[in-house]
Design an enzyme around this catalytic site. Structure first.
Site, PDB file in Angstrom:
ATOM      1  N   HIS A  41       0.825  -1.203   0.000  1.00 24.22           N
ATOM      2  CA  HIS A  41       0.000   0.000   0.000  1.00 24.22           C
ATOM      3  C   HIS A  41       0.861   1.256   0.000  1.00 24.22           C
ATOM      4  O   HIS A  41       0.644   2.182  -0.763  1.00 24.22           O
ATOM      5  CB  HIS A  41      -0.920  -0.007   1.231  1.00 24.22           C
ATOM      6  CG  HIS A  41      -1.914   1.104   1.254  1.00 24.22           C
ATOM      7  ND1 HIS A  41      -1.561   2.408   1.530  1.00 24.22           N
ATOM      8  CD2 HIS A  41      -3.249   1.105   1.030  1.00 24.22           C
ATOM      9  CE1 HIS A  41      -2.645   3.171   1.489  1.00 24.22           C
ATOM     10  NE2 HIS A  41      -3.688   2.404   1.180  1.00 24.22           N
ATOM     11  N   ARG A  42       1.849   1.286   0.871  1.00 21.60           N
ATOM     12  CA  ARG A  42       2.835   2.349   0.968  1.00 21.60           C
ATOM     13  C   ARG A  42       2.348   3.638   1.598  1.00 21.60           C
ATOM     14  O   ARG A  42       3.128   4.588   1.756  1.00 21.60           O
ATOM     15  CB  ARG A  42       3.436   2.692  -0.413  1.00 21.60           C
ATOM     16  CG  ARG A  42       4.553   1.771  -0.840  1.00 21.60           C
ATOM     17  CD  ARG A  42       5.476   2.446  -1.836  1.00 21.60           C
ATOM     18  NE  ARG A  42       6.070   3.623  -1.246  1.00 21.60           N
ATOM     19  CZ  ARG A  42       6.030   4.844  -1.777  1.00 21.60           C
ATOM     20  NH1 ARG A  42       5.396   5.056  -2.904  1.00 21.60           N
ATOM     21  NH2 ARG A  42       6.618   5.838  -1.180  1.00 21.60           N
ATOM     22  N   ASP A  43       1.097   3.730   2.004  1.00 21.52           N
ATOM     23  CA  ASP A  43       0.625   4.968   2.633  1.00 21.52           C
ATOM     24  C   ASP A  43      -0.426   4.647   3.693  1.00 21.52           C
ATOM     25  O   ASP A  43      -1.489   5.272   3.734  1.00 21.52           O
ATOM     26  CB  ASP A  43       0.063   5.914   1.571  1.00 21.52           C
ATOM     27  CG  ASP A  43      -0.048   7.355   2.069  1.00 21.52           C
ATOM     28  OD1 ASP A  43       0.625   7.685   3.073  1.00 21.52           O
ATOM     29  OD2 ASP A  43      -0.796   8.138   1.467  1.00 21.52           O
ATOM     30  N   VAL A  44      -0.122   3.680   4.540  1.00 20.73           N
ATOM     31  CA  VAL A  44      -1.055   3.294   5.588  1.00 20.73           C
ATOM     32  C   VAL A  44      -1.021   4.336   6.707  1.00 20.73           C
ATOM     33  O   VAL A  44       0.030   4.599   7.292  1.00 20.73           O
ATOM     34  CB  VAL A  44      -0.700   1.904   6.172  1.00 20.73           C
ATOM     35  CG1 VAL A  44      -1.643   1.553   7.323  1.00 20.73           C
ATOM     36  CG2 VAL A  44      -0.756   0.846   5.079  1.00 20.73           C
ATOM     37  N   ASN A  48      -6.394   7.125   5.770  1.00 19.11           N
ATOM     38  CA  ASN A  48      -6.641   6.188   4.672  1.00 19.11           C
ATOM     39  C   ASN A  48      -7.388   4.941   5.134  1.00 19.11           C
ATOM     40  O   ASN A  48      -7.442   3.944   4.417  1.00 19.11           O
ATOM     41  CB  ASN A  48      -5.328   5.791   4.000  1.00 19.11           C
ATOM     42  CG  ASN A  48      -4.812   6.883   3.079  1.00 19.11           C
ATOM     43  OD1 ASN A  48      -5.571   7.747   2.664  1.00 19.11           O
ATOM     44  ND2 ASN A  48      -3.527   6.844   2.775  1.00 19.11           N
TER      45      ASN A  48
END
Length: 209
Positions: A41-44, A48
């Site tokens: 995901h890279r943007d937890v 979000n």
């Protein structure tokens, strides 16, 4: 985490917070283990993770536009790695794993594990990871992860670290401690020492059941 009715995690009971955490980690584990490309995901982060009126979590905003082309075809099964590399620096934030803050490091699923661990710590403490939680005796603590780890190392009372709202739920103390342990494992400095998201999900599912 924010619900469609505007509720934040700090206004929710422990049982609801635990339900949301279990649902979110289940979704991330699916992305890591069952999706065709074994996504990262890279943007937890809390913003979000949306929750509906039934307190079911929904993970969105994958941020895949911040990844570049494939450089290999065999993900690293031990670390959950994916064959991507960053092409530009981004503003460091407190949800990102230490190795994710270094330009050119290979993206792995352990980045998501770390970020989710920070989200768990926010859920437990009621503090934002983007603000340095300080006290008159601990002004040097730079971030939430270090603050919590320091608290456990110094054997501080749980009441000094946990969200005061949760202290009203006496039955929750054992479960809160168990989730703290999961969060601390997720935020290990060395990515090799962090569990896979599937393991995180399994460990959370055992809490409160």
């Amino acid at each position: 985490m924010r619900g469609r009715n505007g509720q934040t995690s700090t206004s929710l009971s422990w049982s609801i917070r635990l339900k949301i955490a279990k649902g979110a980690t289940c979704g991330l584990a699916y992305l890591h283990e069952c999706s065709p490309r074994k996504f990262v995901h890279r943007d937890v982060k809390p913003s979000n993770i949306l929750i509906d009126n039934e307190f079911r979590p929904y993970i969105f905003d994958f941020g895949l536009n911040r990844l570049i082309s494939i450089t290999g075809n065999n993900p690293d099964s031990s670390s959950g790695g994916l064959p991507y590399k960053l092409i530009q620096t981004e503003r460091t934030n407190s949800y990102r794993a230490p190795e994710a803050r270094v330009l050119g490091n290979r993206v792995t699923q352990k980045w998501d594990v770390y970020s989710f661990g920070v989200v768990l710590l926010e859920m437990l403490t009621g503090k934002s990871s983007e603000l340095s939680p300080t006290t008159s005796t601990s002004i040097e603590v730079p971030d939430l992860v270090r603050w919590v780890k320091k608290g456990f190392e110094e054997e501080k009372p749980l009441s000094d670290m946990v969200d005061p709202m949760l202290l009203q739920e006496v039955h929750a103390k054992k479960e809160v401690l168990a989730v703290f342990q999961v969060a601390l494992a997720c935020t290990e400095e060395d990515s090799e020492n962090r569990p896979r998201m599937k393991t995180v999900s399994e460990n959370l599912e055992r809490i409160g059941t």
